[in-house]
Design a protein around this motif. Structure first.
Motif, PDB file in Angstrom:
ATOM      1  N   VAL B 534      92.482  32.297  19.323  1.00 41.67           N
ATOM      2  CA  VAL B 534      92.655  33.728  19.597  1.00 41.67           C
ATOM      3  C   VAL B 534      92.919  34.475  18.289  1.00 41.67           C
ATOM      4  O   VAL B 534      92.309  35.509  18.006  1.00 41.67           O
ATOM      5  N   ASP B 535      93.809  33.882  17.476  1.00 43.72           N
ATOM      6  CA  ASP B 535      94.141  34.519  16.205  1.00 43.72           C
ATOM      7  C   ASP B 535      92.919  34.669  15.315  1.00 43.72           C
ATOM      8  O   ASP B 535      92.828  35.599  14.515  1.00 43.72           O
ATOM      9  N   ASN B 536      91.964  33.735  15.469  1.00 43.26           N
ATOM     10  CA  ASN B 536      90.760  33.779  14.651  1.00 43.26           C
ATOM     11  C   ASN B 536      89.645  34.601  15.291  1.00 43.26           C
ATOM     12  O   ASN B 536      88.490  34.510  14.893  1.00 43.26           O
ATOM     13  N   GLY B 537      89.970  35.301  16.357  1.00 44.10           N
ATOM     14  CA  GLY B 537      89.023  36.251  16.917  1.00 44.10           C
ATOM     15  C   GLY B 537      88.036  35.697  17.921  1.00 44.10           C
ATOM     16  O   GLY B 537      87.056  36.358  18.270  1.00 44.10           O
ATOM     17  N   PHE B 538      88.241  34.494  18.421  1.00 41.61           N
ATOM     18  CA  PHE B 538      87.333  33.980  19.449  1.00 41.61           C
ATOM     19  C   PHE B 538      87.612  34.657  20.784  1.00 41.61           C
ATOM     20  O   PHE B 538      88.742  35.091  21.051  1.00 41.61           O
ATOM     21  N   LEU B 573      90.165  16.978  22.260  1.00 36.75           N
ATOM     22  CA  LEU B 573      90.576  18.377  22.154  1.00 36.75           C
ATOM     23  C   LEU B 573      90.578  18.809  20.690  1.00 36.75           C
ATOM     24  O   LEU B 573      90.051  19.852  20.324  1.00 36.75           O
ATOM     25  N   ARG B 574      91.173  17.952  19.874  1.00 34.52           N
ATOM     26  CA  ARG B 574      91.259  18.261  18.452  1.00 34.52           C
ATOM     27  C   ARG B 574      89.859  18.427  17.854  1.00 34.52           C
ATOM     28  O   ARG B 574      89.570  19.428  17.199  1.00 34.52           O
ATOM     29  N   THR B 575      88.976  17.459  18.156  1.00 36.17           N
ATOM     30  CA  THR B 575      87.611  17.517  17.634  1.00 36.17           C
ATOM     31  C   THR B 575      86.935  18.820  18.043  1.00 36.17           C
ATOM     32  O   THR B 575      86.350  19.518  17.202  1.00 36.17           O
ATOM     33  N   ASP B 576      86.990  19.146  19.329  1.00 35.56           N
ATOM     34  CA  ASP B 576      86.311  20.344  19.833  1.00 35.56           C
ATOM     35  C   ASP B 576      86.804  21.609  19.141  1.00 35.56           C
ATOM     36  O   ASP B 576      86.009  22.449  18.730  1.00 35.56           O
ATOM     37  N   PHE B 577      88.118  21.705  19.037  1.00 36.33           N
ATOM     38  CA  PHE B 577      88.658  22.935  18.462  1.00 36.33           C
ATOM     39  C   PHE B 577      88.429  23.013  16.955  1.00 36.33           C
ATOM     40  O   PHE B 577      88.141  24.092  16.426  1.00 36.33           O
ATOM     41  N   VAL B 578      88.544  21.884  16.294  1.00 34.13           N
ATOM     42  CA  VAL B 578      88.288  21.884  14.851  1.00 34.13           C
ATOM     43  C   VAL B 578      86.861  22.348  14.599  1.00 34.13           C
ATOM     44  O   VAL B 578      86.596  23.218  13.761  1.00 34.13           O
ATOM     45  N   LEU B 579      85.947  21.838  15.410  1.00 31.35           N
ATOM     46  CA  LEU B 579      84.531  22.217  15.304  1.00 31.35           C
ATOM     47  C   LEU B 579      84.378  23.718  15.493  1.00 31.35           C
ATOM     48  O   LEU B 579      83.707  24.408  14.731  1.00 31.35           O
ATOM     49  N   MET B 580      85.048  24.219  16.513  1.00 30.85           N
ATOM     50  CA  MET B 580      84.963  25.625  16.851  1.00 30.85           C
ATOM     51  C   MET B 580      85.532  26.501  15.730  1.00 30.85           C
ATOM     52  O   MET B 580      84.906  27.476  15.299  1.00 30.85           O
ATOM     53  N   LYS B 583      83.287  26.710  12.705  1.00 38.07           N
ATOM     54  CA  LYS B 583      82.166  27.632  12.883  1.00 38.07           C
ATOM     55  C   LYS B 583      82.543  29.002  12.348  1.00 38.07           C
ATOM     56  O   LYS B 583      81.796  29.649  11.643  1.00 38.07           O
ATOM     57  N   GLU B 584      83.736  29.416  12.714  1.00 36.63           N
ATOM     58  CA  GLU B 584      84.243  30.721  12.292  1.00 36.63           C
ATOM     59  C   GLU B 584      84.267  30.816  10.775  1.00 36.63           C
ATOM     60  O   GLU B 584      83.786  31.768  10.191  1.00 36.63           O
ATOM     61  N   VAL B 585      84.801  29.725  10.172  1.00 37.96           N
ATOM     62  CA  VAL B 585      84.911  29.712   8.711  1.00 37.96           C
ATOM     63  C   VAL B 585      83.528  29.844   8.088  1.00 37.96           C
ATOM     64  O   VAL B 585      83.309  30.635   7.168  1.00 37.96           O
TER      65      VAL B 585
END
Lengths: 457, 587
Positions: B534-538, B573-580, B583-585
């Motif tokens: 959320v903080d990263n704007g998703f 969970l960690r893998t999925d979110f790290v991936l996500m 992407k933002e970066v």
């Protein structure tokens, strides 16, 4: 020699006090003989020194204090029982009212019975198919259960009860069954409805009817259910029959109990009902069940109307604490045209978990019913929200839930009065309705059961 | 000298000629020998509460005073047995009298014909004082019934021998200052008198119950007291059964007080087939049942909870941790009310006697953690859990209120949750546990270091959910901020995938504390990652459609033997979110 006591000190409502009595026993039966030779029945409630307090089983109208005499019978209220009672009609005291010859009893049984040792009970677990989806699918009844119907004035609870009596069966078995019907203070119309329905289906030859109508003395309502249950016990545990007992309306019974309590000047509990209402109701309801090593069973369906639609009224409240669940009818559904108007969310069958599953219904029954419950609950919630905020304000998923709630009511709960659905049909309808959801929403169904369901349909 | 009945009303009998009687003496009424207890003494009259049906009693019938108070026989043979409210074995009543319980049917609790293998653990010449163990009977595979030196006896053992004995046989003789005392395996104890302990101790460890909402949010301490109030159909009995089945206590005493006969049958039938997660043996080996069903005489209901707690104290004195459930204390209070009415006492609130809260308190006070008598400084505990059935679900009624004054843990059941089939229907908004302060530390030290942090996060999220839902009901879901939407999403996961627990599912019915900690961690991780996203704007949709989120719903069905599957979910969970987040970066 028969000993009579003539000192009737007072008669207040259904309570009578006799003085100068010797040897009266607590709980024993009393016969009050009048001048003209007719008699009435009663029971000793309390003895103190030479005084006995007697509760009359019949109205005290025209009872003359000065000329009547009292005989103590030395035994408790007993019921003469026989298989010949099937197909016959009795009043609240167990006297025949159909004009035919009186019953020749096979034996006499104590109308108050004794508590069943919990060790001797057999846990009820045989699935009864009533053919009604809202019951079979979600609030499954088992043989030996006590499951009341909570209704409100003006609703079709009689139709539902009659439908259950008509359709109830244990799958794959052909056994001896009997119905004991006990009318407590209901109108002639209501009683006739049941009798006609039993006659139409031929069940009448297997039914013992106890009729205490609204016009009959209210004190007889105290003895009527006890006598009816004694007959049921005889048929179930002596004659190996599966007995379905329908008692309507228990609220009238409780009112009679209140009448006697207030005549005795007891300290009232909630809403004027005596403090022992729970114990008293339990002494009736707990007589249902199964006993180890006995073929027969007693399944009890008491019907009661909730005064002012209030579930917290003492009669439904205490009933709910004793019985193994409840079927609650809703005025809201009734007005929407949903029949039978069973409110599945507040209804409950406590014994359902033992009656469903592999070998009884199907392996995925439990999962499916949990999913239906939670989806319907969420759907109803979503509908409430959309009434306040408008449909556009709720999330897309909630919209699907709201729609599901509607179709659940009209297709699953609602069914014809003569529509007898098999358990497979019931579960099938439920699963078809659930198919509107994506797989990820079906959280209550375990993966392996979901696969079975997908494969089957 | 025998008394004579002068009055019979319901379960109350008044007898004259009783001038020598003491308060609470046990009496035998009429030739049937009905068991009764003296409640009041006036001149030479005694008011007697009779524990069996009084039908057939008559003015002038005999009343015989036994001269001692109503007592329970304690000794080998209690475990796995089922007793009525005044301690008669229902198993033996069934064998002797058949399907129904008739008035005047004997009073024995233990089997006096059965021989037990007594193993002496002390020798002739040993100095012993009361509370010391002199031997034991291996009563079931998991519980040793220890034979202790009786209260008030200390001295030197004159004789002691291992071997097969009846419960009444003398197994040891002790030479004391006032002569030689004999010890048998059976003792009688007045049920209304608490068994003494050397010192009561503060609670310090958690009673683990395998129920997630209880262990995690509202834990109960060993030696604690809890109440479970709830309207009918909200699952009080299921909660009580679950605690009886899965709590890690050594001995369980289950008091069915004025409840359904079938429920007791259910316990009798099901418990022998269930396996205790701690010992891997049948649950019945550590369970004792007291059954006073609602169709049994009301006066015996009043006695049933004292019978239960006396048995609990007996096992506590051996150094065991004992749990006692009373289902339901409301029926007990009603029995008290009925007797009070018949005694023509001045009624208090809703007709209950004025001493209601006093009696309740003295029952719950018998629970607790205690240092016991004896040289080996044993510690035992009794945890008491009482169900309350408030009329109409109204928690302001006297029994609930009197109970709340005493208990430290409150698991309030709500019909709203029950209608949604959210079980256990313990309402997190009204429930509390005052042991949290003590137990937080215990959980952090014994289970996982940040247990209390994760627990606080759960409590906070549920609190926030309630606030946000108030807003939603006014303005709708769409206008919420992404942050609030995620709070709702996480709260739903907590409710559906963590707190919701199916008592009838083979796997879900019991969660070890390790499993709970892992489940909790996964939910906590998801929430933290989602927060970061959320903080990263998703957007809300992007976050909730993370693929591994689905597996959170299946966590509860992971069996105790494959807990590593839960770690796998954490990794996913960690893998999925790290991936996500990457992407933002990159974008």
């Amino acid at each position: 020699m028969i000993e009579y006591f003539k000192n009737i000190k007072e008669v207040v409502g259904p309570i009578m006090v006799v003085e100068n009595v010797k040897g009266a026993k607590s709980g024993e039966l009393v016969k009050i003989v009048q001048k003209d030779g007719t008699f009435r029945n009663g029971q000793v409630l309390e003895v103190e020194q030479d005084k006995a307090v007697v509760q009359l089983f019949e109205p005290s109208q025209e009872l003359q204090k000065s000329t009547s005499k009292v005989q103590f019978l030395g035994k408790c209220l007993e019921v003469g029982v026989s298989q010949d009672m099937l197909g016959r009609f009795f009043d609240g005291m167990g006297r025949t009212v159909d004009g035919d010859a009186p019953i020749i009893p096979a034996k006499f049984l104590d109308a108050n019975s004794s508590p069943i040792n919990p060790v001797a009970r057999e846990y009820p677990s045989e699935f009864i198919q009533t053919g009604i989806s809202a019951i079979d699918g979600l609030n499954t009844v088992v043989r030996g259960q006590k499951l009341p119907i909570f209704s409100v004035n003006g609703l079709s609870h009689s139709n539902l009860a009659a439908q259950i009596v008509r359709q109830a069966k244990v799958l794959g078995k052909n056994e001896q069954f009997a119905v004991v019907f006990c009318a407590l203070g209901i109108t002639k119309d209501d009683a006739d409805f049941f009798i006609q329905d039993f006659t139409k289906t031929g069940a009448i030859n297997k039914t013992v009817c106890f009729l205490n109508l609204a016009s009959d003395p209210s004190v007889e309502r105290i003895s009527a259910p006890r006598i009816a249950l004694t007959v049921a016990e005889y048929l179930a545990f002596d004659c190996d029959m599966h007995v379905l007992v329908v008692m309507t309306d228990m609220t009238n019974y409780a009112e009679s109990l209140r009448e006697i309590s207030s005549a005795r000047k007891e300290i009232p509990g909630r809403r004027g009902y005596p403090g022992y209402l729970y114990t008293d109701l339990a002494s009736l309801y707990e007589r249902a069940g199964r006993i180890r090593g006995k073929e027969g069973s007693i399944t009890l369906i008491p019907i009661l109307t909730m005064p002012d639609d209030d579930k917290t009224h003492p009669v439904p409240d205490l009933t709910g604490y004793i019985t193994e669940g409840q079927i609650i009818l809703s005025r809201e559904l009734f007005k929407k045209g949903i029949k039978p108007p069973i409110d599945v969310l507040s209804s409950l069958s406590r014994l359902k978990d033992k009656g469903i599953g592999e070998g009884k219904t199907t392996i995925y029954h439990a999962d499916l019913l949990n999913q239906l419950f939670s989806a319907y609950a969420r759907g109803k919630n979503a509908k409430d929200l959309s009434t306040i905020l408008g449909e556009s304000a709720i999330s897309p998923m909630d919209k699907i839930y709201a729609k599901f709630a509607d179709s659940f009511e009209t297709r699953f709960v609602s069914q014809g009065e003569n529509e007898n659905r098999t358990i497979e049909q019931t579960l099938n309808i439920g699963w078809k309705l659930l198919k509107v959801f994506p797989k990820s929403e079906l959280k209550r169904i375990k993966d392996k059961n979901l696969e079975i369901l997908m494969a089957e349909n | 000298m025998k008394g004579k009945i002068t009055k019979v009303t319901g379960s109350l009998v008044v007898a004259e000629n009783m001038q020598d009687a003491k308060m609470f003496d046990m009496v035998k009424v009429s030739s049937k020998g009905l068991v009764g207890e003296i409640l009041e003494l006036r001149d030479s009259n005694a008011s007697i509460q009779v524990y069996e049906s009084t039908n057939g009693l008559c003015v002038g019938d005999d009343v015989e005073n036994t001269g001692h108070p109503l007592s329970m026989e304690l000794g080998p043979g209690l475990l796995g047995n089922v007793f009525d409210g005044i301690g008669r074995s229902l198993l033996s009543l069934y064998e002797d009298f058949g399907n129904r319980i008739l008035a005047g049917a004997g009073t024995s609790s233990l089997n006096h014909q059965k021989k037990w293998q007594f193993v002496a653990t002390k020798n002739v010449g040993d100095e012993v004082s009361f509370g010391d163990e002199i031997g034991y009977v291996q009563e079931t595979e998991i519980i040793k019934t220890k034979i202790l030196v009786p209260f008030g006896v200390s001295g030197k053992i004159l004789s002691i021998k291992s071997g097969e004995f009846l419960v009444d046989d003398i197994v040891a003789k002790i030479k004391t200052l006032d002569g030689t005392k004999t010890v048998s395996m059976c003792q009688k104890w007045p049920i209304r008198k608490p068994r003494p302990v050397k010192q009561k101790l503060p609670v310090n460890s958690s009673l683990l119950t395998g129920q997630r909402i209880i262990d995690t949010l509202f834990p109960i301490a060993k030696g604690g007291v809890a109440a479970v109030p709830g309207p009918f159909g909200s699952g009080k009995t299921v909660v009580q059964h679950q605690l009886a089945k899965w709590s890690d206590a050594d001995v369980v005493v289950y008091v069915g007080c004025g409840e359904r006969g079938n429920e007791m049958t259910d316990v009798l039938k099901e418990f022998p087939t269930l396996v205790d997660p701690k010992t891997q043996k049948s649950l019945m080996q550590k369970t004792i049942l007291i059954a006073n069903t609602s169709d049994m005489p009301v006066a015996a209901r009043e006695a049933s909870i004292y019978t239960g707690i006396t048995i609990a104290e007996f096992f506590r004195d051996m150094g065991y941790s004992v749990v006692i459930m009373a289902d339901s204390t409301s029926r007990w209070a009603e029995a008290l009310r009925e007797m009070s009415g018949r005694l023509e006492e001045m009624p208090g609130e809703e007709g209950y006697p004025a001493y209601l809260s006093n009696r309740l308190a003295s029952f719950y006070e018998r629970a607790g953690n205690a240092l016991l008598f004896g040289k080996d400084k044993k510690i035992g505990s009794i945890t008491a859990i009482g169900a309350v059935s408030p009329q109409g679900g109204d928690l302001s009624e006297p029994v609930t209120q009197a109970t709340l004054k005493i208990v430290k843990v409150f698991w309030g059941l709500s019909s709203k949750l029950a209608y949604k089939r959210h079980f256990p229907a313990i309402d997190w908004m009204i429930s509390y546990s005052s042991y949290s302060n003590v137990l937080d530390k215990w959980f952090n030290e014994n289970i996982v270091f940040n247990f209390s942090e994760m627990k606080n996060f759960v409590t906070k999220t549920l609190q926030q959910e309630a606030e946000i839902l108030d807003i939603v009901s006014l303005v709708g879901f769409d206008v919420l901020s992404t942050f609030d939407k995620i709070v709702l999403d996480v709260a739903e996961i907590i409710r559906d995938d963590f707190l919701h627990q199916n008592a009838f599912d083979e796997v879900d019915t019991f969660s070890s504390i390790q499993k709970q900690a892992k489940m909790l961690k996964n939910v906590f991780d998801y929430a933290s990652f989602a927060q970061k996203a959320v903080d990263n704007g998703f957007s809300y949709e992007e976050i909730v459609s993370v693929p591994s989120k689905k597996s959170l719903a299946k966590m509860k069905f992971v069996s105790e033997k494959e807990l590593e599957k839960l770690d796998k979910i954490a990794e996913d969970l960690r893998t999925d979110f790290v991936l996500m987040l990457q992407k933002e970066v990159i974008a």
